[in-house]
Design an enzyme around this catalytic site. Structure first.
Site, short mmCIF file in Angstrom:
data_model
loop_
_atom_site.label_atom_id
_atom_site.label_comp_id
_atom_site.label_asym_id
_atom_site.label_seq_id
_atom_site.Cartn_x
_atom_site.Cartn_y
_atom_site.Cartn_z
N TRP A 74 0.83 -1.07 -0.01
CA TRP A 74 0.04 -0.11 0.00
C TRP A 74 0.81 1.20 0.01
CZ3 TRP A 74 -1.16 4.39 2.92
CH2 TRP A 74 -2.44 4.74 2.85
N LYS A 485 -19.75 3.17 5.18
CA LYS A 485 -19.90 2.05 4.40
C LYS A 485 -20.27 2.11 3.10
CE LYS A 485 -18.40 0.17 6.52
NZ LYS A 485 -17.38 0.04 7.69
N GLU A 488 -17.40 3.91 1.10
CA GLU A 488 -16.31 3.13 0.92
C GLU A 488 -16.26 2.07 -0.22
OE1 GLU A 488 -14.11 1.52 4.27
OE2 GLU A 488 -15.97 1.09 4.97
N LYS A 603 -6.66 -2.37 4.80
CA LYS A 603 -7.39 -2.75 6.06
C LYS A 603 -6.79 -2.29 7.40
CE LYS A 603 -10.47 -5.39 8.12
NZ LYS A 603 -11.70 -4.89 7.98
O1 M6R Z 1 -8.12 -1.55 12.83
P1 M6R Z 1 -8.95 -0.28 13.26
O2 M6R Z 1 -10.21 -0.66 13.65
O3 M6R Z 1 -8.20 0.33 14.06
O4 M6R Z 1 -9.03 0.57 11.84
C1 M6R Z 1 -9.58 1.82 11.92
C2 M6R Z 1 -10.35 2.29 10.60
O5 M6R Z 1 -9.40 2.32 9.73
C3 M6R Z 1 -11.43 1.17 10.06
O6 M6R Z 1 -12.40 1.12 11.00
C4 M6R Z 1 -12.08 1.66 8.65
O7 M6R Z 1 -12.68 2.89 9.04
C5 M6R Z 1 -13.09 0.68 8.48
N1 M6R Z 1 -12.33 -0.46 7.71
C6 M6R Z 1 -14.01 1.20 7.27
O8 M6R Z 1 -15.01 0.06 6.96
#
Ligand code: M6R
Length: 608
Positions: A74, A485, A488, A603
């Site tokens: 990434w 949701k 994205e 992710k």
């Molecule tokens: O791994 P984390 O829960 O700390 O990640 C935080 C965000 O990057 C994550 O919740 C992101 O917003 C979601 N993948 C979106 O669906």
């Protein structure tokens, strides 16, 4: 960001590396590469694009050998391109390196190396590592890597191989996740467990500042300065299928459908028959809680949206002020934290850089810290004073779904436990909420049965340019998650608004047919939300309402209504988010989007 994997043993390394990388693509997928050692040669293949591009190349022209490292990227430093892809090699092509993280002082190091005559091919920060290993190498690879890490500032999980030492691969970590997979006559390194789970369940979880010398029949663990380290083997107790699609078209829908089980797994072990909550090893006592005069809930993205419910519940039931803030802003707002503060960080991956930085800041200032995370052994889980695991199982789709609902359940349990200990909740109310929590998995099953009708709804709105989500109170929190949701995964522009705030500006964007998804699940706010729905409906919006079974008044001002099973107001987000997840999924697939790997996203966000 990025995923690294390494193999040493008797099998064809390239097959194992590609297989492992396919499990790590959630960490980034704008290029992929491998380096294989065989017969005194180092064969590096790396290509811009998905792993499939690398795989295609290897199918046509296999890279044979039993030792290798691989990477899925990434991009941070340098655009996605073949040359910026990992592995990076030194100029003579002896040494290859894969890296996850950011070398913050790479410019300074690069200048020094250029002065010494080293030539750089890529724009990456990682390439300095390959040249530094070259510079320090005097016949002992372990010693060279030890010297290199002394020069590095920033975050890294590194895998290093050298054609002069074909019997070992070196792995080292600081602030980026790294595990060692322990096989028989073969061993592995990887950024995450699913990459090696097909081959072994026995894992060493590496800590910051640790290094592993990985050989076919031996793993030597040490600090990066060479001091020996002893470590317990962690045995993975979940199945490889849990990290695979299992008949579903996409991980996102699989994970949405897994929510009844994920919620049950998170809930059941923590509740006994008497409705008492067992919070694993959380050591916060009644006395500790009484000393706390400020709670912070810090997280990013979806996890932050979950934190908003935590804030409402703790504030309401535990009688203590709560600030919920996103990780990337929190530290710069001069927060007042001291030893009377409790910081709860919420993170699926347990690796999110901004959340981790907030946790470290809180610890420095003497605050008590509690992590809600899904990944055992993650950095956040290891650094927080107490950990509460969401037992959601591996979440692979970039869009978080089951992690969110299990975070909501976890925060509900934490809030209720605190309230119970502090005696700030009435026994009847406490019992009612626990009983309601127990019913959630069943109600989630009912919501999943609405998949077909939600798909029909998706067809009606999938061509839209803008979609708005509105709600009041905790419905607004869920509206934010629903909107995130949708945008994205489908790339439709979407905004979430507090329903009462719409008329202070945003309502100007409502045109004939603009979809507005209106949440009205809060009994105490129902009439007010219905009025707000009427305001936008009167301006031509296409209203899709979401309410509790039996609340039929909204139907009069709505084009469509989604009914969720009746539930106590405080816990409604655990149910109401699910139709929104399903809607986002179907809108995205109808538009042909790559739902599991949306563009520009990864992710695990380990950069600030
Ligand atoms: O791994 P984390 O829960 O700390 O990640 C935080 C965000 O990057 C994550 O919740 C992101 O917003 C979601 N993948 C979106 O669906």
């Amino acid at each position: 960001m990025c995923g690294i994997v390494g193999y040493i043993g008797k099998q064809e390394a390239s097959n194992i590396l590609v297989e492992g990388l396919s499990k790590l693509e959630y960490r980034g997928y704008d290029s992929a590469g491998i380096a294989i050692l065989k017969d005194n040669k180092l064969d590096v293949r790396k290509y811009k694009g998905r792993l499939a591009v690398l795989k295609e190349n290897l199918d046509k022209n296999p890279s044979k050998g039993n030792v290798g490292i691989g990477h899925t990227r990434w991009a941070t430093h340098g655009e996605p391109s073949d040359v910026n892809s990992h592995p990076h090699a030194n100029s003579s092509g002896n040494i290859a390196v894969v890296h996850n993280g950011i070398i913050e002082n790479y410019i300074e190091l690069k200048e020094k190396l250029i002065m010494k005559g080293y030539k750089f091919l890529s724009e990456t920060d990682t390439e300095v590592v390959a040249h530094l290993v070259d510079m320090y190498y005097e016949g002992d690879l372990v010693e060279a890597v030890s010297k290199v890490v002394k020069d590095l500032e920033g975050a890294y999980a590194l895998g290093v191989i050298n054609k002069e030492n074909p019997d070992k691969l070196i792995a080292v970590r600081k602030d980026s996740p790294l595990i060692i997979g322990i096989g028989e006559g073969e061993n592995f390194i990887a950024s995450d467990i699913p990459a090696v789970l097909k081959y072994t369940r026995n894992i060493f979880i590496m800590e910051d500042g640790e290094m592993a010398v990985v050989e076919e029949d031996n793993i030597i663990l040490m600090k990066s300065d060479g001091t020996p380290v002893e470590k317990e083997v962690y045995t993975v107790n979940w199945d490889v299928e849990a990290a695979e699609k299992g008949g579903y078209d996409h991980f996102m829908i699989k994970e949405i459908c897994e929510q009844p089980k994920a919620v049950k797994d998170t809930l059941s072990p923590r509740l006994n028959k008497e409705n008492q909550i067992r919070l694993d090893d959380i050591s916060l006592t009644k006395e500790d809680l009484e000393k706390i005069n400020q709670v912070y809930i810090i997280a990013c993205g979806t996890a932050y949206h979950a934190g908003l419910l935590g804030k409402s519940l703790i504030q309401k039931y535990v009688d203590v002020p709560v600030i919920a803030e996103i990780g990337s802003e929190f530290r710069y707002n001069d927060p007042f934290i001291d030893e009377k503060s409790l910081m709860i960080v919420v993170s699926q991956s347990g690796e999110t850089a901004d959340t981790l930085a907030a946790l470290r800041m809180a610890k420095e200032k003497g605050a008590r810290t509690l992590a809600v995370t899904n990944v055992v052994g993650s950095t956040i889980s290891r650094e927080a004073d107490d950990v509460f695991y969401t037992w959601a199982g591996p979440e692979i789709a970039v869009a978080s779904t089951k992690a969110y609902t299990t975070q909501l359940v976890s925060l509900s349990l934490i809030a209720l436990d605190m309230a119970n200990k502090k005696e700030t909740i009435q026994k009847e109310e406490y019992n009612e909420l626990i009983e309601e929590l127990r019913l959630i998995p069943e109600k989630l099953e009912d919501i999943l049965k609405m998949d077909d009708s939600i798909k029909e709804l998706a067809k009606e709105i999938c061509e839209s340019e803008h979609i708005f989500y509105i709600g009041r109170g905790i419905d607004y929190d869920v509206a934010r998650e629903g909107s995130l949701k949708l945008k994205e995964v489908s790339y439709i522009h979407s905004e979430a608004m507090a329903a009462g705030e719409l008329k202070h500006g945003t309502i100007a964007l409502i045109e004939d047919g603009t979809p507005v998804i209106a949440l009205a699940t809060q009994d105490k706010l129902y009439d007010k939300t219905v009025s707000n729905i009427k305001e936008v409906h009167a301006r031509g919006a296409k209203i899709i309402s979401l309410g509790k079974m039996g609340n039929t008044e909204i139907a009069k001002s709505s084009d469509r209504v989604i009914y969720i099973p009746d539930v106590v107001d405080d816990l409604s987000p655990i149910l109401s988010v699910v139709p929104l997840q399903i809607l986002a999924y179907h809108v995205a697939t109808l538009r042909g989007a790559d739902v599991d790997k949306p563009r520009n996203l990864a992710k695990s966000v380990t950069v600030e």
